[in-house]
Design a protein around this motif. Structure first.
Motif, short mmCIF file in Angstrom:
data_model
loop_
_atom_site.label_atom_id
_atom_site.label_comp_id
_atom_site.label_asym_id
_atom_site.label_seq_id
_atom_site.Cartn_x
_atom_site.Cartn_y
_atom_site.Cartn_z
N PHE A 42 6.60 14.70 -5.03
CA PHE A 42 5.11 14.63 -4.48
C PHE A 42 4.48 15.96 -4.30
O PHE A 42 5.16 17.09 -4.25
CB PHE A 42 5.45 14.06 -3.05
CG PHE A 42 6.17 12.86 -2.93
CD1 PHE A 42 5.65 11.73 -3.60
CD2 PHE A 42 7.35 12.99 -2.67
CE1 PHE A 42 6.40 10.53 -3.64
CE2 PHE A 42 8.28 11.80 -2.58
CZ PHE A 42 7.72 10.65 -3.08
N VAL A 43 3.21 16.02 -4.34
CA VAL A 43 2.63 17.36 -4.28
C VAL A 43 2.77 17.88 -2.90
O VAL A 43 2.89 17.11 -2.03
CB VAL A 43 0.90 16.96 -4.48
CG1 VAL A 43 0.73 16.78 -5.97
CG2 VAL A 43 0.33 15.89 -3.73
N SER A 44 2.56 19.08 -2.78
CA SER A 44 2.75 19.85 -1.60
C SER A 44 1.09 19.86 -0.80
O SER A 44 0.30 20.60 -1.51
CB SER A 44 3.31 20.97 -1.52
OG SER A 44 3.11 21.75 -0.41
N ILE A 45 1.07 19.18 0.26
CA ILE A 45 -0.21 19.29 0.98
C ILE A 45 -0.14 20.01 2.43
O ILE A 45 -0.75 19.73 3.21
CB ILE A 45 -1.32 18.19 1.08
CG1 ILE A 45 -0.56 17.07 1.44
CG2 ILE A 45 -1.67 17.90 -0.26
CD1 ILE A 45 -1.37 15.52 1.68
N ASP A 46 1.29 20.57 2.63
CA ASP A 46 1.51 20.91 4.07
C ASP A 46 0.63 22.24 4.38
O ASP A 46 0.65 22.42 5.58
CB ASP A 46 3.10 21.37 4.10
CG ASP A 46 3.74 19.83 4.08
OD1 ASP A 46 3.19 18.90 4.26
OD2 ASP A 46 4.85 20.01 3.40
N ASN A 64 0.92 -1.31 -0.10
CA ASN A 64 0.10 -0.08 0.09
C ASN A 64 0.95 1.35 -0.11
O ASN A 64 0.39 2.26 -0.49
CB ASN A 64 -1.06 0.01 1.45
CG ASN A 64 -2.03 -0.65 0.62
OD1 ASN A 64 -2.91 -0.57 -0.38
ND2 ASN A 64 -2.73 -1.69 1.61
N VAL A 65 1.97 1.14 0.63
CA VAL A 65 3.02 2.42 0.57
C VAL A 65 3.79 2.42 -0.49
O VAL A 65 3.84 3.46 -1.13
CB VAL A 65 3.68 2.42 1.88
CG1 VAL A 65 4.69 3.58 1.76
CG2 VAL A 65 2.82 2.52 3.01
N CYS A 66 4.38 1.22 -1.17
CA CYS A 66 5.28 1.42 -2.24
C CYS A 66 4.42 1.25 -3.64
O CYS A 66 5.00 1.62 -4.55
CB CYS A 66 6.14 0.10 -1.98
SG CYS A 66 7.07 -0.07 -0.87
N ARG A 67 3.25 0.71 -3.47
CA ARG A 67 2.58 0.44 -4.71
C ARG A 67 3.12 -0.46 -5.82
O ARG A 67 2.79 -0.06 -6.84
CB ARG A 67 1.95 1.74 -5.30
CG ARG A 67 1.45 2.74 -4.34
CD ARG A 67 0.49 2.40 -3.53
NE ARG A 67 -0.70 1.92 -4.47
CZ ARG A 67 -1.83 1.25 -3.90
NH1 ARG A 67 -1.66 0.96 -2.65
NH2 ARG A 67 -2.79 0.96 -4.72
N ASN A 68 3.92 -1.39 -5.43
CA ASN A 68 4.60 -2.05 -6.29
C ASN A 68 5.11 -3.51 -5.64
O ASN A 68 5.67 -3.31 -4.70
CB ASN A 68 5.93 -1.28 -6.68
CG ASN A 68 6.78 -2.10 -7.72
OD1 ASN A 68 7.44 -2.96 -7.27
ND2 ASN A 68 6.98 -1.65 -8.82
N ASP A 69 4.88 -4.46 -6.19
CA ASP A 69 4.98 -5.91 -5.85
C ASP A 69 6.29 -6.16 -5.39
O ASP A 69 6.87 -6.44 -4.56
CB ASP A 69 4.26 -6.98 -6.60
CG ASP A 69 4.55 -8.27 -6.18
OD1 ASP A 69 4.08 -8.87 -5.17
OD2 ASP A 69 5.27 -9.06 -6.83
N GLU A 70 7.14 -5.69 -6.47
CA GLU A 70 8.51 -5.96 -6.18
C GLU A 70 9.24 -5.22 -5.14
O GLU A 70 9.99 -5.69 -4.21
CB GLU A 70 9.62 -5.72 -7.39
CG GLU A 70 10.94 -6.32 -7.41
CD GLU A 70 11.80 -5.82 -8.46
OE1 GLU A 70 11.21 -5.53 -9.76
OE2 GLU A 70 12.85 -5.90 -8.63
N ALA A 101 3.04 12.40 -0.50
CA ALA A 101 4.37 12.19 -0.09
C ALA A 101 4.30 11.19 0.91
O ALA A 101 3.33 10.78 1.61
CB ALA A 101 4.87 13.51 0.72
N PRO A 102 5.75 10.49 1.29
CA PRO A 102 5.44 9.25 2.18
C PRO A 102 5.13 9.42 3.51
O PRO A 102 4.41 8.52 4.18
CB PRO A 102 7.18 8.99 1.94
CG PRO A 102 7.55 9.48 0.83
CD PRO A 102 6.98 10.55 0.63
N GLU A 103 5.50 10.66 3.96
CA GLU A 103 4.82 10.75 5.51
C GLU A 103 3.47 10.99 5.65
O GLU A 103 2.98 10.48 6.50
CB GLU A 103 5.69 12.13 5.96
CG GLU A 103 5.43 13.39 4.93
CD GLU A 103 6.60 13.80 4.10
OE1 GLU A 103 6.94 12.67 3.75
OE2 GLU A 103 6.68 14.98 3.98
N TYR A 104 2.81 11.08 4.49
CA TYR A 104 1.18 11.42 4.60
C TYR A 104 0.72 9.74 4.08
O TYR A 104 -0.21 9.38 4.80
CB TYR A 104 0.62 12.34 3.52
CG TYR A 104 0.80 13.65 4.11
CD1 TYR A 104 0.03 14.34 4.70
CD2 TYR A 104 2.15 14.35 3.51
CE1 TYR A 104 0.34 15.74 5.03
CE2 TYR A 104 2.36 15.65 3.87
CZ TYR A 104 1.54 16.45 4.66
OH TYR A 104 1.64 17.60 5.01
#
Lengths: 89, 192
Positions: free
Chosen positions: B93-97, B37-43, B136-139
């Motif tokens: 990543f988009v800014s949503i801060d 769910n975080v990486c969005r990629n099986d490998e 962004a990863p933190e979100y």
């Protein structure tokens, strides 16, 4: 005790912010009860809330299962299981 | 898992391979699902899962039972996911801060279809991936821990080393961004 939203109308914006902040939390709190009352009579907020739930549901069901083969490979790769012996001819 | 988890962890901390294997068998589906769910990629998810359990084997003696074992593992996998995401795609990543992306009040379209039914439709998986990719990863990590994995806000705060208000704030923005990005899914349903 001061009740949440006491003395003020609950706007759709208040509700949307609150849902986004507290979704799933403290469902019995006074503030949440106020929000639920608003949701009952505001189709816009109710619809938005339902769509958030659907969105979360989509991400929950979209992840593939971790297969038994993948588990075996993982155990081998971190040294907790011997790899299958190759057949000799 | 047979035997009490505490007993199995104690054996694993003594280097018992059978106990370590039991922990891997028990928790690998959870860690893989989170990684995917975080990486969005099986490998990448498989690699992160492997890194997480290598860390578990190496550091299990440091686990002190002050938190749930799953919380400790989520902390490890979150760190691995965060490092990987930053390494692979920095600065895209988009800014949503800030308040440039408030909750949109005009996206009221909803769907009567279940998530399983929606997922079968063309482009839905791609759209889910696109939306998460832009976050962004933190979100992404907070949304996945709280909403997808169903952890409490307090647990998420512990795992991410943030305050509870900070977790709520990031969760608010992540949900609002994802919901807005996924509007086409709901509009398609409404328009038939």
């Amino acid at each position: 005790m001061v009740r949440p939203f006491e003395g003020q109308d609950v706007s759709c914006k208040d509700v949307l912010d609150y849902i986004c902040e507290q979704f799933g939390d403290e469902e019995d709190s006074e503030r949440c009860q106020e929000v639920k009352r608003h949701l009952d009579k505001c189709s816009n907020c109710s619809t938005y809330c339902n769509s958030l739930e659907t969105m979360i549901g989509l991400y929950r069901v979209a992840a593939p299962d971790f297969s038994e083969d993948a588990k075996d490979f993982l155990l081998q790769s971190i040294g907790l299981k011997d790899p299958p012996k190759s057949e000799t001819t | 898992m047979s035997g009490s988890e505490e007993e199995i962890i104690q054996r694993a901390q003594s280097g018992d391979k059978d106990a370590l294997s039991k922990l891997v068998n028990e928790y690998s589906p959870m860690i893989y699902r989170f990684s995917y769910n975080v990486c969005r990629n099986d490998e990448r998810a498989q690699n992160t899962t492997q890194e997480t359990f290598l860390s578990m084997v190496k550091n299990i003696k440091q686990f002190n039972n002050k938190s749930k074992f799953s919380t400790w593992l989520y902390t490890i996998v979150s760190n691995h996911c965060f490092m990987l995401a930053r390494k692979n795609k920095p600065g895209r990543f988009v800014s949503i801060d800030d308040d440039e992306h408030p909750v949109a009040e005009n996206i009221y379209a909803e769907s009567d279809a279940t998530p399983d039914e929606l997922l079968e439709r063309t482009n839905v998986r791609e759209l889910l991936q696109e939306a998460m990719d832009k976050l962004a990863p933190e979100y992404r990590i907070i949304f996945t821990l709280r909403d997808v994995e169903g952890l409490s806000t307090a647990e998420v705060a512990q795992i991410t080393d943030l305050s509870v208000p900070a977790v709520k704030s990031r969760l608010h923005r992540a949900r609002a961004f994802l919901r807005e990005y996924l509007t086409p899914i709901f509009e398609e349903e409404t328009n038939g």
